[in-house]
Design a protein around this motif. Structure first.
Motif, PDB file in Angstrom:
ATOM      1  N   GLY A  11      -7.195  -9.236  -0.686  1.00  0.00           N
ATOM      2  CA  GLY A  11      -7.340  -8.223   0.336  1.00  0.00           C
ATOM      3  C   GLY A  11      -6.250  -8.246   1.387  1.00  0.00           C
ATOM      4  O   GLY A  11      -5.591  -9.261   1.614  1.00  0.00           O
ATOM      5  N   VAL A  12      -6.067  -7.104   2.030  1.00  0.00           N
ATOM      6  CA  VAL A  12      -5.111  -6.977   3.128  1.00  0.00           C
ATOM      7  C   VAL A  12      -5.840  -6.418   4.340  1.00  0.00           C
ATOM      8  O   VAL A  12      -6.895  -5.789   4.213  1.00  0.00           O
ATOM      9  N   PRO A  13      -5.314  -6.611   5.540  1.00  0.00           N
ATOM     10  CA  PRO A  13      -5.937  -6.023   6.732  1.00  0.00           C
ATOM     11  C   PRO A  13      -5.829  -4.498   6.730  1.00  0.00           C
ATOM     12  O   PRO A  13      -4.939  -3.924   6.101  1.00  0.00           O
ATOM     13  N   VAL A  14      -6.743  -3.864   7.450  1.00  0.00           N
ATOM     14  CA  VAL A  14      -6.710  -2.417   7.676  1.00  0.00           C
ATOM     15  C   VAL A  14      -6.555  -2.211   9.175  1.00  0.00           C
ATOM     16  O   VAL A  14      -7.428  -2.605   9.954  1.00  0.00           O
ATOM     17  N   LYS A  15      -5.441  -1.620   9.585  1.00  0.00           N
ATOM     18  CA  LYS A  15      -5.142  -1.437  11.007  1.00  0.00           C
ATOM     19  C   LYS A  15      -5.398   0.017  11.388  1.00  0.00           C
ATOM     20  O   LYS A  15      -4.748   0.934  10.871  1.00  0.00           O
ATOM     21  N   ILE A  16      -6.343   0.228  12.305  1.00  0.00           N
ATOM     22  CA  ILE A  16      -6.861   1.561  12.608  1.00  0.00           C
ATOM     23  C   ILE A  16      -6.490   1.958  14.041  1.00  0.00           C
ATOM     24  O   ILE A  16      -6.733   1.197  14.980  1.00  0.00           O
ATOM     25  N   SER A  19       1.295  -5.571   2.491  1.00  0.00           N
ATOM     26  CA  SER A  19       1.183  -5.871   3.923  1.00  0.00           C
ATOM     27  C   SER A  19      -0.173  -5.490   4.503  1.00  0.00           C
ATOM     28  O   SER A  19      -0.971  -6.348   4.855  1.00  0.00           O
ATOM     29  N   HIS A  20      -0.450  -4.202   4.650  1.00  0.00           N
ATOM     30  CA  HIS A  20      -1.705  -3.739   5.222  1.00  0.00           C
ATOM     31  C   HIS A  20      -1.849  -2.240   4.975  1.00  0.00           C
ATOM     32  O   HIS A  20      -0.925  -1.597   4.485  1.00  0.00           O
ATOM     33  N   ILE A  21      -3.000  -1.713   5.306  1.00  0.00           N
ATOM     34  CA  ILE A  21      -3.230  -0.269   5.288  1.00  0.00           C
ATOM     35  C   ILE A  21      -3.256   0.205   6.735  1.00  0.00           C
ATOM     36  O   ILE A  21      -3.915  -0.409   7.580  1.00  0.00           O
ATOM     37  N   GLY A  72      -6.322  10.311   6.433  1.00  0.00           N
ATOM     38  CA  GLY A  72      -5.707   9.653   7.577  1.00  0.00           C
ATOM     39  C   GLY A  72      -5.201   8.259   7.250  1.00  0.00           C
ATOM     40  O   GLY A  72      -4.818   7.515   8.156  1.00  0.00           O
ATOM     41  N   SER A  73      -5.182   7.901   5.973  1.00  0.00           N
ATOM     42  CA  SER A  73      -4.739   6.556   5.608  1.00  0.00           C
ATOM     43  C   SER A  73      -3.317   6.566   5.049  1.00  0.00           C
ATOM     44  O   SER A  73      -2.901   7.513   4.388  1.00  0.00           O
ATOM     45  N   ARG A  91       0.708   8.875   1.709  1.00  0.00           N
ATOM     46  CA  ARG A  91       0.154   9.373   2.977  1.00  0.00           C
ATOM     47  C   ARG A  91      -0.930  10.385   2.642  1.00  0.00           C
ATOM     48  O   ARG A  91      -0.643  11.474   2.159  1.00  0.00           O
ATOM     49  N   LYS A  92      -2.161   9.989   2.865  1.00  0.00           N
ATOM     50  CA  LYS A  92      -3.333  10.827   2.590  1.00  0.00           C
ATOM     51  C   LYS A  92      -3.792  11.420   3.916  1.00  0.00           C
ATOM     52  O   LYS A  92      -4.542  10.805   4.671  1.00  0.00           O
ATOM     53  N   GLY A  93      -3.292  12.602   4.256  1.00  0.00           N
ATOM     54  CA  GLY A  93      -3.603  13.163   5.563  1.00  0.00           C
ATOM     55  C   GLY A  93      -2.856  12.445   6.657  1.00  0.00           C
ATOM     56  O   GLY A  93      -3.439  12.025   7.663  1.00  0.00           O
TER      57      GLY A  93
END
Length: 401
Positions: free
Chosen positions: A14-19, A43-45, A60-61, A291-293
């Motif tokens: 797994g990788v981090p998800v930065k929101i 790296s991350h999402i 938005g991801s 880039r999804k949205g």
């Protein structure tokens, strides 16, 4: 405001998800957690402040992948994006009643399921697209069976709007300059290409890769025939979407010229995707960025962030923030589904929320009511370290599909 939430990985790969917001629903968080478990994420999402639940992947991801692409993350409206152009006109030069302008544009640009009765685009535009498409369909003839009147349809749809949240607008900026802005993608054939390869990815994942966290996260591995063919097809659809917006802009200008004082186009013209995949270098690695949205916001790179049909929109310039993979939001983002919006609001609500705008105000477009979207000003505040605002636009005319 920067990153406001981080989902830390628990899975082995797994990788981090930065929101970039705290306004994210639990279903979207679940979807993001599943995506973060894929072993080829780099790296991350990064998740933009207009985030909301999507089909396949969260809208938005920004998803950087090494040696793999997830077709469902790109989606079926491949190359969907925005086009904006500033004119040498002031607000005072527009007529008091904009209905004639709206009618003229609607006569020139088919909306919804409609297409041109005859092919409108020049041979110089169609011929390169046709040659590349022939190579793709020779390898995947099933694509031709998925779209009625295949060749004439994709050519007649070039320069058409489509439905849903696609739109054409006339806007005014902070200097009272007039802008034309539109939102559309790769139309029927882009949908066919997306649907076809999403299903092939699901079958390949089952036969070759075993378990994936969600069947919609099925992927093609680099080096496989399907991977190469998908890259070729998705690049075609993205090119088609770009040309579709450019052709639509040409037709819009052709429609409004007889009804307005003489005008020129300025050098401020932007044509950008927000549903797409391309190769880029991030954190020292060559990766595929989906880039999804979300739009690219490289250093000093211009982009468009629209609000809803009753809110402001923005012309922005990127700051090249590496944590977002040089990205920012693609709009306000929905805060409720179309079904929920139709249950919560009615035609009178729509009329009230679109006062002063020349647009459809019938019940068929209630699902596009401004209240169905997030507050665009809050979205913009959450990403002030990703972009700077160059122009603030407010629509005075809006055409929906």
């Amino acid at each position: 405001m920067g990153i406001q939430m981080i989902l830390n990985a628990k899975a082995e790969y797994g990788v981090p998800v930065k929101i970039y917001t705290k306004d994210v629903d639990e279903e979207s968080l679940t979807q993001l957690r599943k995506m973060s478990q894929l072993q080829f994420i780099h790296s991350h999402i990064a998740v933009m402040p207009d985030v909301h639940l999507g089909k396949g992947a969260t809208v938005g991801s920004v998803i950087p992948t090494k040696n793999a692409i997830i077709p469902a993350a790109v989606g079926v409206d491949i190359g969907c994006g925005m086009n904006a152009l500033r004119l040498s006109l002031k607000a005072s030069q527009l007529p008091d009643n904009l209905s004639a302008l709206r009618n003229a544009i609607e006569r020139k640009v088919p909306v919804g399921f409609e297409m041109h009765k005859q092919i409108k685009s020049k041979a110089s535009t169609l011929s390169p697209l046709d040659k590349k498409l022939q190579v793709i369909t020779d390898k995947h003839p099933a694509l031709r069976r998925m779209l009625r009147s295949f060749d004439s349809t994709w050519q007649k749809q070039l320069g058409t709007l489509g439905g849903g949240n696609h739109f054409i607008e006339l806007c005014l900026d902070e200097n009272q300059d007039v802008w034309v802005m539109l939102h559309s993608g790769s139309r029927g054939l882009g949908n066919v290409i997306g649907t076809y390869f999403i299903e092939r990815a699901k079958k390949e994942a089952q036969s070759r890769f075993g378990h994936v966290p969600d069947k919609d996260l099925s992927y093609f591995a680099e080096g496989s025939a399907n991977f190469d063919d998908y890259v070729e097809a998705v690049e075609w659809a993205q090119e088609y979407a770009f040309e579709n917006r450019r052709e639509m802009m040409r037709l819009i200008l052709e429609a409004i010229r007889p009804l307005l004082p003489r005008f020129q186009m300025t050098k401020e013209a932007i044509n950008c995707h927000h549903n797409y995949v391309q190769q880029e270098i991030h954190f020292g690695e060559n990766v595929f960025v989906t880039r999804k949205g979300a739009i690219r916001a490289g250093l000093d790179e211009y982009g468009i962030i629209p609000g809803s049909m009753g809110a402001q929109s923005f012309i922005v310039k990127g700051k090249g923030n590496p944590n977002s993979f040089c990205s920012c939001s693609h709009g306000a983002g929905r805060k409720m589904s179309r079904t929920k919006a139709k249950h919560m609001f009615n035609q009178q609500d729509l009329i009230q929320q679109t006062q002063g705008i020349e647009c459809r105000k019938d019940k068929a477009v209630v699902d596009e009511i401004p209240s169905a979207y997030k507050d665009i000003h809050e979205v913009m505040a959450n990403q002030d370290d990703l972009i700077e605002v160059v122009h603030t636009l407010k629509q005075v005319l809006c055409i929906k599909g």
